[in-house]
Design a protein around this motif. Structure first.
Motif, PDB file in Angstrom:
ATOM      1  N   GLN A  20       0.850  -1.184   0.000  1.00 17.62           N
ATOM      2  CA  GLN A  20       0.000   0.000   0.000  1.00 17.62           C
ATOM      3  C   GLN A  20       0.891   1.241   0.000  1.00 17.62           C
ATOM      4  O   GLN A  20       2.037   1.183   0.413  1.00 17.62           O
ATOM      5  CB  GLN A  20      -0.915   0.018   1.229  1.00 17.62           C
ATOM      6  CG  GLN A  20      -1.884  -1.144   1.301  1.00 17.62           C
ATOM      7  CD  GLN A  20      -2.804  -1.048   2.500  1.00 17.62           C
ATOM      8  OE1 GLN A  20      -3.769  -0.290   2.498  1.00 17.62           O
ATOM      9  NE2 GLN A  20      -2.512  -1.815   3.542  1.00 17.62           N
ATOM     10  N   GLY A  21       0.340   2.363  -0.479  1.00 14.22           N
ATOM     11  CA  GLY A  21       1.084   3.608  -0.360  1.00 14.22           C
ATOM     12  C   GLY A  21       1.355   4.347  -1.649  1.00 14.22           C
ATOM     13  O   GLY A  21       1.898   5.449  -1.610  1.00 14.22           O
ATOM     14  N   GLY A  22       1.017   3.765  -2.802  1.00 16.62           N
ATOM     15  CA  GLY A  22       1.196   4.511  -4.043  1.00 16.62           C
ATOM     16  C   GLY A  22       2.127   3.847  -5.032  1.00 16.62           C
ATOM     17  O   GLY A  22       2.811   2.856  -4.734  1.00 16.62           O
ATOM     18  N   THR A  23       2.174   4.416  -6.221  1.00 16.75           N
ATOM     19  CA  THR A  23       2.921   3.834  -7.330  1.00 16.75           C
ATOM     20  C   THR A  23       4.402   3.669  -7.001  1.00 16.75           C
ATOM     21  O   THR A  23       4.989   2.604  -7.236  1.00 16.75           O
ATOM     22  CB  THR A  23       2.772   4.716  -8.587  1.00 16.75           C
ATOM     23  OG1 THR A  23       1.384   4.984  -8.806  1.00 16.75           O
ATOM     24  CG2 THR A  23       3.362   4.035  -9.805  1.00 16.75           C
ATOM     25  N   GLU A  24       5.013   4.705  -6.457  1.00 14.42           N
ATOM     26  CA  GLU A  24       6.459   4.641  -6.212  1.00 14.42           C
ATOM     27  C   GLU A  24       6.800   3.705  -5.063  1.00 14.42           C
ATOM     28  O   GLU A  24       7.867   3.080  -5.061  1.00 14.42           O
ATOM     29  CB  GLU A  24       7.014   6.039  -5.972  1.00 14.42           C
ATOM     30  CG  GLU A  24       6.981   6.918  -7.222  1.00 14.42           C
ATOM     31  CD  GLU A  24       7.551   6.213  -8.451  1.00 14.42           C
ATOM     32  OE1 GLU A  24       8.640   5.594  -8.344  1.00 14.42           O
ATOM     33  OE2 GLU A  24       6.901   6.255  -9.516  1.00 14.42           O
ATOM     34  N   VAL A  25       5.908   3.606  -4.073  1.00 13.47           N
ATOM     35  CA  VAL A  25       6.135   2.642  -3.001  1.00 13.47           C
ATOM     36  C   VAL A  25       6.104   1.231  -3.569  1.00 13.47           C
ATOM     37  O   VAL A  25       6.952   0.386  -3.227  1.00 13.47           O
ATOM     38  CB  VAL A  25       5.086   2.799  -1.885  1.00 13.47           C
ATOM     39  CG1 VAL A  25       5.224   1.679  -0.856  1.00 13.47           C
ATOM     40  CG2 VAL A  25       5.224   4.150  -1.202  1.00 13.47           C
ATOM     41  N   CYS A  26       5.146   0.958  -4.462  1.00 12.56           N
ATOM     42  CA  CYS A  26       5.084  -0.347  -5.119  1.00 12.56           C
ATOM     43  C   CYS A  26       6.375  -0.634  -5.879  1.00 12.56           C
ATOM     44  O   CYS A  26       6.943  -1.735  -5.769  1.00 12.56           O
ATOM     45  CB  CYS A  26       3.897  -0.405  -6.079  1.00 12.56           C
ATOM     46  SG  CYS A  26       2.277  -0.456  -5.280  1.00 12.56           S
ATOM     47  N   GLN A  27       6.841   0.350  -6.626  1.00 12.88           N
ATOM     48  CA  GLN A  27       8.055   0.146  -7.415  1.00 12.88           C
ATOM     49  C   GLN A  27       9.259  -0.093  -6.510  1.00 12.88           C
ATOM     50  O   GLN A  27      10.092  -0.982  -6.776  1.00 12.88           O
ATOM     51  CB  GLN A  27       8.300   1.363  -8.303  1.00 12.88           C
ATOM     52  CG  GLN A  27       9.462   1.194  -9.269  1.00 12.88           C
ATOM     53  CD  GLN A  27       9.165   0.172 -10.345  1.00 12.88           C
ATOM     54  OE1 GLN A  27       8.248   0.332 -11.137  1.00 12.88           O
ATOM     55  NE2 GLN A  27       9.951  -0.921 -10.369  1.00 12.88           N
ATOM     56  N   GLN A  28       9.368   0.694  -5.469  1.00  6.31           N
ATOM     57  CA  GLN A  28      10.517   0.559  -4.571  1.00  6.31           C
ATOM     58  C   GLN A  28      10.551  -0.820  -3.913  1.00  6.31           C
ATOM     59  O   GLN A  28      11.603  -1.476  -3.845  1.00  6.31           O
ATOM     60  CB  GLN A  28      10.461   1.665  -3.507  1.00  6.31           C
ATOM     61  CG  GLN A  28      11.615   1.633  -2.519  1.00  6.31           C
ATOM     62  CD  GLN A  28      11.285   0.839  -1.261  1.00  6.31           C
ATOM     63  OE1 GLN A  28      10.178   0.937  -0.748  1.00  6.31           O
ATOM     64  NE2 GLN A  28      12.245   0.066  -0.775  1.00  6.31           N
ATOM     65  N   LYS A  29       9.399  -1.277  -3.423  1.00 14.27           N
ATOM     66  CA  LYS A  29       9.353  -2.582  -2.747  1.00 14.27           C
ATOM     67  C   LYS A  29       9.566  -3.717  -3.743  1.00 14.27           C
ATOM     68  O   LYS A  29      10.221  -4.733  -3.422  1.00 14.27           O
ATOM     69  CB  LYS A  29       8.031  -2.749  -1.995  1.00 14.27           C
ATOM     70  CG  LYS A  29       7.939  -1.859  -0.758  1.00 14.27           C
ATOM     71  CD  LYS A  29       6.642  -2.071   0.008  1.00 14.27           C
ATOM     72  CE  LYS A  29       6.593  -1.201   1.267  1.00 14.27           C
ATOM     73  NZ  LYS A  29       7.565  -1.626   2.286  1.00 14.27           N
ATOM     74  N   LEU A  30       9.035  -3.559  -4.940  1.00 14.41           N
ATOM     75  CA  LEU A  30       9.268  -4.558  -5.975  1.00 14.41           C
ATOM     76  C   LEU A  30      10.754  -4.663  -6.293  1.00 14.41           C
ATOM     77  O   LEU A  30      11.310  -5.773  -6.371  1.00 14.41           O
ATOM     78  CB  LEU A  30       8.471  -4.194  -7.233  1.00 14.41           C
ATOM     79  CG  LEU A  30       8.696  -5.066  -8.475  1.00 14.41           C
ATOM     80  CD1 LEU A  30       8.298  -6.510  -8.215  1.00 14.41           C
ATOM     81  CD2 LEU A  30       7.930  -4.495  -9.671  1.00 14.41           C
TER      82      LEU A  30
END
Length: 675
Positions: A259-269
């Motif tokens: 959760q938290g937005g597009t860039e958070v998704c990218q960073q965790k990925l």
């Protein structure tokens, strides 16, 4: 007097009758021990945030002591009476597939309750009744069947359950479940399925009978038998329907709950892939926005892409897909009262109504939502279009189709059926809406949705179940352990695809997910059809998949194991689609002559050839389990076993897993020792 028809035998005596099907005694009636009661009552049902208080204001319960049996055509009519005032009719026959069919009907208009006693043997074991978290063998207890919140804690003797009850009557009990179903399997190798959707109570307490209670004036029961449990489940799934095969990408790693937005998704990925973790998807339940409550972070129930929180999502989704990573979202059958999608539904007349004909709004925990009336064909089709337009066209590879168990019993529906009767049927209708959205867009088999709530019909239309909201703790009734009997009981109810939130979800009353719990749950999840994480309702209180390097390494190892097993898991899923053989199976399915296997609820067969016994206790580094007589190989040491109770070392990352030495998949399993 005896009358014989294929598979069905009704024998009448001066004082009663018996009814058998394929040599199984189903009913036995005498005036002294009647099999049928009728009565009347008024349901007293109160709902608070999906938790139900259910009482019956019972007016009378009358034993129908006298029975008259008449052979008619290819069946029988049995008329039950008690004096001149009370009567009921039982029609006995077989359906087109040769199943035994019993149709019960009250003849007194004021009677709306039925109690039917099925013959039983003291040695019988009973399984099924939907998804049961506390018990696998149901013998010895009553099981009310009503879809609801699972309950927090679910054991009335624990502090957590008491605290949840004190806070908002949410503590639950052993029988609370998202997915009840009036279907059970007996070790006499028959199944019983009831077509109705009313409130029911299946009581397996007595050694000599099973008492089935129906809050309705009629009931239809179906029975079938087989020589083996494998054949019996094939017949049961033939009646109820089978899940299609899963999209191929499901087997390619873990779906990260972020959760938290597009860039958070990218960073965790990026973090997880750089750490060697095999990732097949990002599941962002807050894609439509968030709402903060005292419970924690909640999703905004307005099923549209939130461009502020997830900028450029429409560009990132195809990029991720090219990299082998799906984007999964979230939806449920309710719309937030303060948002525009609810306003549109209200304007169109698509919400359920209250007694005054106004739109019915349900309190979901510091916010309200309208209920889409899925019995209204126009509303149903409109909501399907919401799914197609807002989720499928965006490019989502899947979503959580949440809830379904919150239908209030005092709301009014377009089809005119009482909401009390429709309540259990509602989640299956919700599943059908999602299924048809995929089917009509040609995406079935490519896009995945997963549900927690279910009922009869979910077998046909819910392509994947998940176990709901377990506590982030080690409790037997609501933690990691509870997921195993849940999967097995659902398997014996005809639904063979099941997984859970890695690490659990519910974070209340000082609970915090520990690192060890998350890793143990990850170990277990690698031997289920799908790996998927969840942050929990209070992410900051929980250990997460990227909390430290050791945790990332652990996920890298377990996702490598999961993907290595891909051809085997795919084959097991295909067997489920073709024959109704569940992917997670009770041991007695293949070792039915081993009496000890009938009481095992915390270990299972994963497909035919893997035996898994998840470690579900804190601070354990060894584990004791039971192996049926066969040639077994310990997956991590290569040591051979022949059966019986064994104790093995079980460090983190090496859950107790054994494979059959003579399996056709032996070469694949041999690879596990090197991982």
């Amino acid at each position: 007097m005896a009358s014989q028809y294929p598979d069905v035998k009704v024998i009448t005596r001066d004082d009663g009758f018996s009814l058998s099907f394929q040599d199984r005694l189903i009913l036995c009636h005498t005036p002294q021990s009647p099999c049928l009661w009728m009565g009347s009552g008024a349901a007293d049902i109160e709902m608070f945030r999906g938790n139900f208080s259910i009482k019956d204001k019972l007016n009378e319960k009358i034993a129908l002591t006298d029975a008259t049996v008449t052979a008619q055509g290819a069946g029988w009519t049995i008329r039950f009476t008690r004096g001149d005032a009370v009567s009921a009719t039982l029609l006995v026959g077989t359906d087109k597939q040769g199943r035994l069919e019993l149709k019960l009907k009250n003849e007194l208009p004021s009677h709306n309750r039925i109690w039917l006693r099925l013959a039983a043997q003291p040695a019988d074991h009973i399984y099924g009744c939907g998804e049961q978290f506390s018990y696998f063998d149901l013998r010895g207890k009553p099981f009310p069947l009503w879809t609801s919140e699972q309950g927090v804690g679910r054991n009335k003797q624990t502090l957590v359950t008491w605290l949840a009850d004190c806070k908002e009557n949410a503590g639950g009990d052993y029988y609370w479940t998202f997915f009840p179903q009036p279907t059970f399997v007996s070790t006499q190798k028959y199944y019983c399925h009831v077509d109705n959707s009313c409130y029911m109570n299946f009581d397996f307490s007595d050694p000599d009978f099973h008492e089935l209670a129906f809050w309705e004036d009629n009931a239809t029961l179906r029975f079938d038998c087989a020589e083996t449990y494998v054949d019996l489940l094939e017949k049961l799934s033939g009646l109820l329907g089978r899940q299609p095969e899963l999209p191929d990408w499901v087997y390619d790693g873990v779906t990260l709950g972020v959760q938290g937005g597009t860039e958070v998704c990218q960073q965790k990925l990026d973090t997880m892939r750089n750490g060697g973790v095999k990732v097949n998807g990002i599941w962002a339940q807050d894609w439509s926005g968030i709402r903060m409550t005292s419970f924690g972070k909640r999703v905004m129930w307005n099923w549209k892409w939130n461009r502020e929180l997830y900028p450029q999502l429409d560009e990132r989704i195809p990029q991720w897909k090219r990299e082998g990573v799906q984007f999964l979202s979230y939806i449920n059958p309710y719309v937030a009262s303060d948002k525009d999608l609810c306003e549109e539904a209200a304007t169109r007349g698509y919400l359920t109504k209250d007694a005054d004909g106004k739109d019915y709004h349900v309190e979901f925990g510091e916010f309200y939502a309208g209920v889409i009336d899925l019995t209204n064909p126009e509303a149903y089709d409109w909501y399907k279009e919401v799914i197609k337009r807002n989720l499928i066209e965006l490019g989502c590879g899947g979503w959580m189709a949440d809830f379904g168990e919150y239908l209030p019993t005092d709301t009014f529906l377009h089809n005119g059926v009482s909401a009390e009767i429709m309540h259990n049927a509602w989640p299956a209708l919700w599943a059908k809406c999602n299924y048809e959205a995929l089917e009509e867009t040609g995406k079935l088999g490519e896009i995945l949705f997963f549900m927690r709530a279910g009922y009869t019909g979910s077998q046909k239309h819910s392509v994947m179940m998940w176990a709901g909201d377990q506590n982030v703790d080690w409790s037997l009734d609501d933690g990691l352990a509870s997921v195993v009997p849940a999967a097995l009981s659902l398997a014996m109810t005809g639904h063979g695809l099941h997984h859970s939130d890695i690490g659990g979800y519910t974070t209340l009353f000082e609970m915090k997910r520990s690192k060890e719990l998350l890793l143990r749950w990850c170990d277990f999840s690698a031997f289920t059809p799908m790996m998927r994480t969840h942050e929990g309702n209070r992410p900051g209180d929980n250990w997460q998949f990227d909390s430290d390097a050791e945790t990332i390494d652990h996920f890298a190892r377990m996702t490598s194991i999961f993907t290595t097993l891909k051809p085997y898991i795919k084959d097991a899923v295909a067997q489920n689609a073709k024959r109704g053989l569940p992917v997670m199976r009770p041991l007695f399915l293949h070792y039915e002559d081993d009496a000890q296997t009938y009481s095992l609820k915390y270990q299972y067969l994963f497909g035919r050839d893997l035996l898994v016994a998840p470690v579900h206790e804190e601070a354990r580094r060894d584990w004791t389990l039971y192996l049926p007589q066969d040639s077994w190989i310990h997956a991590w040491t290569g040591e051979e076993y022949t059966g019986g109770e064994v104790t093995v070392q079980a460090p983190l990352g090496q859950p107790p897993v054994f494979y059959r030495a003579n399996s056709e998949w032996r070469k694949l399993f041999d690879q596990l020792i090197a991982l």
